[in-house]
Design an enzyme around this catalytic site. Structure first.
Site, short mmCIF file in Angstrom:
data_model
loop_
_atom_site.label_atom_id
_atom_site.label_comp_id
_atom_site.label_asym_id
_atom_site.label_seq_id
_atom_site.Cartn_x
_atom_site.Cartn_y
_atom_site.Cartn_z
N ARG A 126 -14.70 26.77 38.33
CA ARG A 126 -14.54 25.98 37.49
C ARG A 126 -15.39 25.15 37.31
O ARG A 126 -15.72 23.86 37.27
CB ARG A 126 -13.65 25.19 37.83
CG ARG A 126 -12.15 26.11 37.25
CD ARG A 126 -10.99 25.21 37.64
NE ARG A 126 -9.39 25.47 36.62
CZ ARG A 126 -8.55 25.04 37.25
NH1 ARG A 126 -8.20 24.00 37.25
NH2 ARG A 126 -7.24 24.83 35.90
N TYR B 297 -9.61 19.32 42.43
CA TYR B 297 -8.59 19.23 42.01
C TYR B 297 -7.76 18.13 43.60
O TYR B 297 -8.84 17.85 43.98
CB TYR B 297 -8.60 21.02 43.35
CG TYR B 297 -8.02 22.17 41.88
CD1 TYR B 297 -7.04 22.83 41.47
CD2 TYR B 297 -9.46 23.06 42.12
CE1 TYR B 297 -7.40 23.63 40.61
CE2 TYR B 297 -9.83 24.43 41.16
CZ TYR B 297 -8.75 24.24 40.79
OH TYR B 297 -8.88 25.73 39.67
N SER C 178 -6.51 27.69 33.05
CA SER C 178 -6.75 26.49 31.82
C SER C 178 -5.65 27.17 30.55
O SER C 178 -4.59 26.68 29.74
CB SER C 178 -7.39 25.33 31.58
OG SER C 178 -8.21 24.48 32.10
N ASP D 154 -11.78 30.44 31.43
CA ASP D 154 -10.40 29.63 32.00
C ASP D 154 -9.54 29.65 31.84
O ASP D 154 -8.82 29.04 30.98
CB ASP D 154 -10.80 28.01 32.56
CG ASP D 154 -10.29 27.03 33.37
OD1 ASP D 154 -9.16 28.37 33.61
OD2 ASP D 154 -10.52 25.62 33.63
N GLN E 155 -16.96 27.41 31.69
CA GLN E 155 -14.94 27.07 30.60
C GLN E 155 -14.22 27.89 29.81
O GLN E 155 -13.42 27.96 29.51
CB GLN E 155 -15.48 25.46 30.55
CG GLN E 155 -15.23 24.56 30.74
CD GLN E 155 -15.63 23.12 30.80
OE1 GLN E 155 -16.12 22.95 29.11
NE2 GLN E 155 -15.15 22.22 31.45
#
Ligand code: NAD
Length: 382
Positions: free
Chosen positions: A122, A229, A133, A130, A127
């Site tokens: 990440r 996280y 997500s 990802d 991005q």
């Protein structure tokens, strides 16, 4: 170079790894694309649309498995499929390498190169790849829509000639990607929203969406692990959250719970007493069900009716919105393919941080150290 697109075989799977609209730049590079007949149907993509986009459609799954140099997938191929893969091929998908590494053993031995979308680092450069997500965004939205559909109440406040209807109260636990999308969706529908997360940094994002952030004094312990996280908390710290959750559940019509700690079972945050305190008709959606669930009563994959409260524990909610889930996933895959396919040629360079992070196995050996460790006892036994 041949790229294959297969029909997913996992029960309830509706998504497809690449849609016809994704193929343009690949075809322009001279890449041959073969699609299994019906691969995109449940995601709104007909065989004819793939053909129009420049692919060949065939019902011969075995020939795709045997000949494809690159296979973007949604889920890991089953062992029978793995045994047919072309040695040296590249397989990309949600491979669950940390949950079920043994299920990939046949592919590792073949050998094929495995890239797991769950392991894409990440970092900002990655991005656009990802996929976790992307799917969390879809699931967070759909959880609220499903809850709204089941709730015997309206979401928005209504002022009518027949009186005023108060807004629904929604409680979101875990304000990561799915939680924030759940908050935004519930707010758009007019609900009053409260949210809880152990990461203090989530507070600002929650408030910016017009929801109330519930703080718990955890005595200053570290709640963040690596990469933004959450860390795994002690039972004592979890208990403080559980108490807050039970108090908040008592006045909530809907709970959407999303709390997870990577590589660990989901924290059990919602006790039986919290569910029992909810009004009949209330709805709980446990999006952490694939990791065991946030509620102690959760049975992953099973919808339960508990004293008037409906507890949903979906295992693959993104698949309930197949068109847009596939569209987002396909874009993530296409961006990832950009790292390994240059001018129509396959080049796997594991000195690239994104590729090294996502690589499960290459040339017959596990690359990811956590996967290697998980597979070690089996390798020693052999
Ligand atoms: P996730 O699915 O692992 O967890 C969901 C949420 O649960 C997290 O916000 C986590 O803090 C929370 N949680 C964990 N244990 C909890 C507990 N005991 N009680 C309450 N809440 C608990 O996380 P995610 O949604 O994938 O993302 C987590 C973070 O990563 C967020 O900060 C997000 O913005 C960030 N992120 C960064 C990138 C990037 O490219 N840099 C991409 C996606 C997400």
């Amino acid at each position: 170079m041949l790229l294959g697109i297969l029909k997913e075989t996992a029960p309830g799977e509706t998504r497809v790894a690449l849609l016809p609209e994704s193929l343009k730049s690949l075809v322009a590079q001279g890449i041959a694309i073969t699609v299994e007949a019906g691969a995109g149907l449940s995601a709104g993509a007909s065989d004819a649309a793939y053909t129009e986009a420049g692919a060949t459609v065939t019902a011969d799954r075995a020939s795709i498995l045997a000949n494809a140099d690159v296979l973007p997938l949604v889920n890991a191929p089953d062992p029978a499929d793995q045994a047919q893969l072309k040695p040296g091929a590249v397989v990309i998908g949600f491979l669950k390498p940390l949950d079920a590494p043994q299920a990939l053993a046949a592919a590792i031995e073949r050998p094929v190169t495995l890239f797991s979308m769950e392991l894409v680092p990440r970092i900002s450069r990655a991005q656009s790849m990802d996929a976790l997500s992307s799917m969390a965004t879809v699931a967070g939205y759909k959880a609220v829509i499903d809850a709204a559909g089941l709730l015997p109440r309206l979401f928005p406040m209504l002022m009518t000639a027949a009186g005023t209807i108060p807004p629904a109260r929604v409680f979101v636990i875990g304000a990561g990607v799915a939680g924030l999308q759940a908050i935004a969706t519930a707010r758009r529908l007019g609900a009053v929203v409260e949210a809880y997360d152990v990461r203090a940094a989530a507070g600002e994002q929650v408030r910016s969406l017009g929801a109330k952030f519930l703080d718990v004094d955890l005595g200053g312990i570290a709640t963040e692990g690596g990469g933004g996280y959450a860390a795994e908390l002690s039972e004592e710290a979890l208990d403080r959250g559980r108490d807050l959750i039970a108090r908040t559940a008592a006045h909530s019509d809907v709970i959407v719970t999303t709390a997870q700690v990577p590589g660990r079972p989901a924290p059990r945050l919602i006790r039986r007493d919290a569910i029992e305190a909810m009004r009949p008709g209330s709805v709980v959606v446990d999006l952490a069900a694939p990791a065991g669930g946030n509620c102690e009563l959760t049975q992953p994959g099973v919808t339960q009716h508990l004293g008037g409260v409906t507890l949903l524990a979906p295992l693959n909610l993104a698949a309930a919105v197949p068109v847009h889930a596939s569209q987002l996933y396909a874009r993530n895959i296409l961006n990832f393919l950009g790292l390994i396919v240059k001018k129509g040629e396959l080049t796997v360079d594991l000195s690239d941080e994104v590729l090294a992070g996502a690589c499960v196995a290459h040339q017959g050996s596990p690359v990811n150290p956590r996967v290697a460790k998980l597979l070690k006892p089996a390798a020693t036994a052999n």
